[in-house]
Design a protein around this motif. Sequence first.
Motif, short mmCIF file in Angstrom:
data_model
loop_
_atom_site.label_atom_id
_atom_site.label_comp_id
_atom_site.label_asym_id
_atom_site.label_seq_id
_atom_site.Cartn_x
_atom_site.Cartn_y
_atom_site.Cartn_z
N CYS A 128 -9.78 -9.39 4.55
CA CYS A 128 -8.69 -9.98 5.32
C CYS A 128 -7.35 -9.38 4.92
O CYS A 128 -7.02 -9.26 3.73
CB CYS A 128 -8.60 -11.48 5.04
N ASN A 129 -6.56 -9.07 5.93
CA ASN A 129 -5.18 -8.63 5.73
C ASN A 129 -5.03 -7.40 4.85
O ASN A 129 -3.96 -7.13 4.31
CB ASN A 129 -4.33 -9.80 5.19
N SER A 130 -6.11 -6.64 4.70
CA SER A 130 -6.00 -5.34 4.03
C SER A 130 -5.45 -4.31 5.01
O SER A 130 -5.43 -4.54 6.22
CB SER A 130 -7.37 -4.89 3.51
N ALA A 131 -4.99 -3.18 4.47
CA ALA A 131 -4.44 -2.12 5.32
C ALA A 131 -5.00 -0.78 4.87
O ALA A 131 -5.00 -0.46 3.68
CB ALA A 131 -2.91 -2.10 5.22
N VAL A 132 -5.50 -0.01 5.83
CA VAL A 132 -6.00 1.34 5.56
C VAL A 132 -5.20 2.30 6.42
O VAL A 132 -5.39 2.37 7.63
CB VAL A 132 -7.51 1.45 5.87
N ASP A 133 -4.28 3.02 5.81
CA ASP A 133 -3.37 3.88 6.57
C ASP A 133 -4.00 5.21 6.95
O ASP A 133 -4.90 5.70 6.28
CB ASP A 133 -2.12 4.17 5.74
#
Lengths: 348, 348, 348
Positions: A220-225
């Motif tokens: 949840c609410n992780s970010a993978v740029d």
Amino acid sequence: MQFQEIITKLGKAAKNNSLNRDRNLNPEITGVAAIDEAISGTLSYVEGGKFTAHIATTEAGALILPTNETLQSQATSRNIAWIATPQPRLLFAKAISLYYKPFKPTPAIHPSAVIDPNTRIGQDVYIGANVVIQAGVIIGDRVTIHPNVVIYPDVTIGEDTILHANCTIHERTQIGSGCTIHSGAAIGSEGFGFVPTAVGWYKMEQSGYTVLEDGVEVGCNSAVDRPAVGETRIGSNTKIDNLVQIGHGCKIGRNCAMASQVGLAGGVIIGNGVMLGGQVGVANQVTIGDRVIATGQTGITGNVPAGEMVSGMPHIPTKIYRRLFVMYKKLPEIYQEYKKLQQKESNQ
Amino acid sequence: MQFQEIITKLGKAAKNNSLNRDRNLNPEITGVAAIDEAISGTLSYVEGGKFTAHIATTEAGALILPTNETLQSQATSRNIAWIATPQPRLLFAKAISLYYKPFKPTPAIHPSAVIDPNTRIGQDVYIGANVVIQAGVIIGDRVTIHPNVVIYPDVTIGEDTILHANCTIHERTQIGSGCTIHSGAAIGSEGFGFVPTAVGWYKMEQSGYTVLEDGVEVGCNSAVDRPAVGETRIGSNTKIDNLVQIGHGCKIGRNCAMASQVGLAGGVIIGNGVMLGGQVGVANQVTIGDRVIATGQTGITGNVPAGEMVSGMPHIPTKIYRRLFVMYKKLPEIYQEYKKLQQKESNQ
Amino acid sequence: MQFQEIITKLGKAAKNNSLNRDRNLNPEITGVAAIDEAISGTLSYVEGGKFTAHIATTEAGALILPTNETLQSQATSRNIAWIATPQPRLLFAKAISLYYKPFKPTPAIHPSAVIDPNTRIGQDVYIGANVVIQAGVIIGDRVTIHPNVVIYPDVTIGEDTILHANCTIHERTQIGSGCTIHSGAAIGSEGFGFVPTAVGWYKMEQSGYTVLEDGVEVGCNSAVDRPAVGETRIGSNTKIDNLVQIGHGCKIGRNCAMASQVGLAGGVIIGNGVMLGGQVGVANQVTIGDRVIATGQTGITGNVPAGEMVSGMPHIPTKIYRRLFVMYKKLPEIYQEYKKLQQKESNQ
């Protein structure tokens, strides 16, 4: 279901069990529970350690135990049915699935979903309410897209993948099959690419894309740029917990696990089977070898060779870290001795 | 496009280039790539450091190099066209834009957007599917609002600003022009204001608001809270990465950069040009001067004067931090010596 | 409103005030402000410490002061009306509410909301645009659900609870009355449960659920996971800030406060009245007693007894932590002394 039926359904892994010794102890098992919360009629498990003490008092009707005769006898003497296995937690995970099927909506496309005509949607797909799917997106068979997900253009999503509510998949992302993206996660978003100039930050456009191989989970609410050029890649079956940051251009191997709030800066390269504890940070361009373990809050500021276990900020081998911390706590006595020494010298 | 055309388009900054010496080396360049991933026909760059080694082996057709004759000769000898500049990364950023235009939807208002009649929407605005815009909101010209964004009442958004999917802008927030808010970010949300009392926490209403000046970026799933009274303010052109927390009432200067997972408690005051590394934490009410740099995971527990570079928890100047860590690793030998000393003394 | 009216509305807590001495100093107060930003005609407060210096210069028309005669006289001498109280911040919080009512939409169900017929919705509920509510959900009276929230099946939400935009409530979650879930938070999402096997991670289904008792707040983009079996529970009136991770199976007591970016691993047990500073991490299965305080960035790696204050990674009592850090900074001189000593010995 009766204990006998559980044994049968768990198959070979459950072959060492109390029914082999006592055919009469075949309780009705109504559910699964943690050992310290188990009520009458539930199945629980003990892996070892402090939890073994609960065998003496638990209300559980059946237990999954390690292959330890003492614990097994203890259970038997309390009239608790048991299964013995070298991997109690794994067998318990399988037992949970005998009682629990995760919520999975029936395949259908909700009329409120906004889907660009220029997309390709597979068979038996679920697309929930208010989902937005933009041009050029390809969705594999049996994909589940929960409500309010937004998918930017030119994304591909492999078979059986699940996207939970309110997550966002950015342009050109490639998600493999059997992946799970949890609520609120952002995948393939713009990398943090700003070049310092005399007049401020110059934005470097992020023309790259992000690839999640098969079986990846992102919490949840992780970010993978995504990166400026090339790709960010997460290897197959790597599991990423909530609130994790994967910077632009990272290349992560297979079967890794990253606990919550881990942060990887840009261009980090990670091997296979690496485990990063909660709140671990990894600096720009660092390379981490296969099977490295970093304990919680470690700050990895340089390369780590394969197989090493590291701790501390900046990171050092965990063994040394522990020894140094023991020394650290002795600093007051060391200091006292040093002051005495100084005193003596000034008296000489 | 041909190398010649790239040179022309990059203008003055590209005037020092291999074409000036060898008119025949004018390859067709089909795209941009990182130096360690460059394939035939791509343009890449080398800033310095370990990456210069790639010049000897890269497949790239052209390189942006630092103003270093040795590297330039090396490229020439391998028949690689090049441009030399004091700022290779900046020029590469400009070159990316020759090949890549970021996804930008055509201005339009999607029929599923729910827009209060009491709003003012500028010219050439894009409002995506399922966007919700509440009463009193003012949207400037050429703003892009991606799907599923929610804007609470009385927000103003300046020209050319981009709001990515699933982000939430809370009541009374003022966002300048040319800002980018990435997916899932929450701007102007309630500060964490609870007053302890004998009967538990008393909620302090957060009557203030948040201001983002022009050119601010806020990363995915970051949160910028509003205060109980007054404002939270982020200065122009400050760039904030993913998963960052900006507490209620913080005042941040211009041209700062905050890496992922930075956390500022309430009332923090930060000058201009400050750079905070990943996972840096800043305690309540701390003041940080202009151009301060904090390395990753630093815990800033008190004021930091302008121009300083700090590290560690609690923070100390980075130079001292590094020296102390060298000493720290010697603790076992120091301790050994101290034990010997003690032994000797007890023998005397 | 006039100062007199503020006094009357604040009631008993404001009984010690300057009007009792000077009936003529009854200024019109138009709003509330922080002491360092107060303009003419506003009410502000001073709790103590460095902020008391502002009394000499503030433009505020009235102040809430501690019960300190010197400060009161100082205010009087500057013709500033005042109220004296042992808890200035608490009274100021109450004063804010005289001037500010938080945005609260009028009860109504937006036609774009997608609500399963098999739900129970209370009286005077607000359900915003594009909200999705699935089967088996029960919503209490006067609940406010802001736009684009997604509620999975079988959730119950108590009276007067507020769900802000874009948050996600997962299956079987039980939320009490008077709770606030801020934008983007994910409640009851799957715990990070993977069992290592020879062929990779085996996913343990998360059959449990999450309970938030009455009066709980969860900040923007925080995540509260559910466990494999049993429950994750957050006790009544516990307040959780933005970007916090609560792992599967945690049991948290009443009246706790967790600052931004705190991370709790799985199975953590926390007593009542515990306060965790920003970026604190707590390891798996740790037990923390009542009223424990952990300062920012502390890494809690083992149990902490009730009433203790801890700091550092790994955590130690804060008093010892501070003393050790003083010693740590003396390491260079200690080392120098040790080198001298070594020199001497080798000369003997």
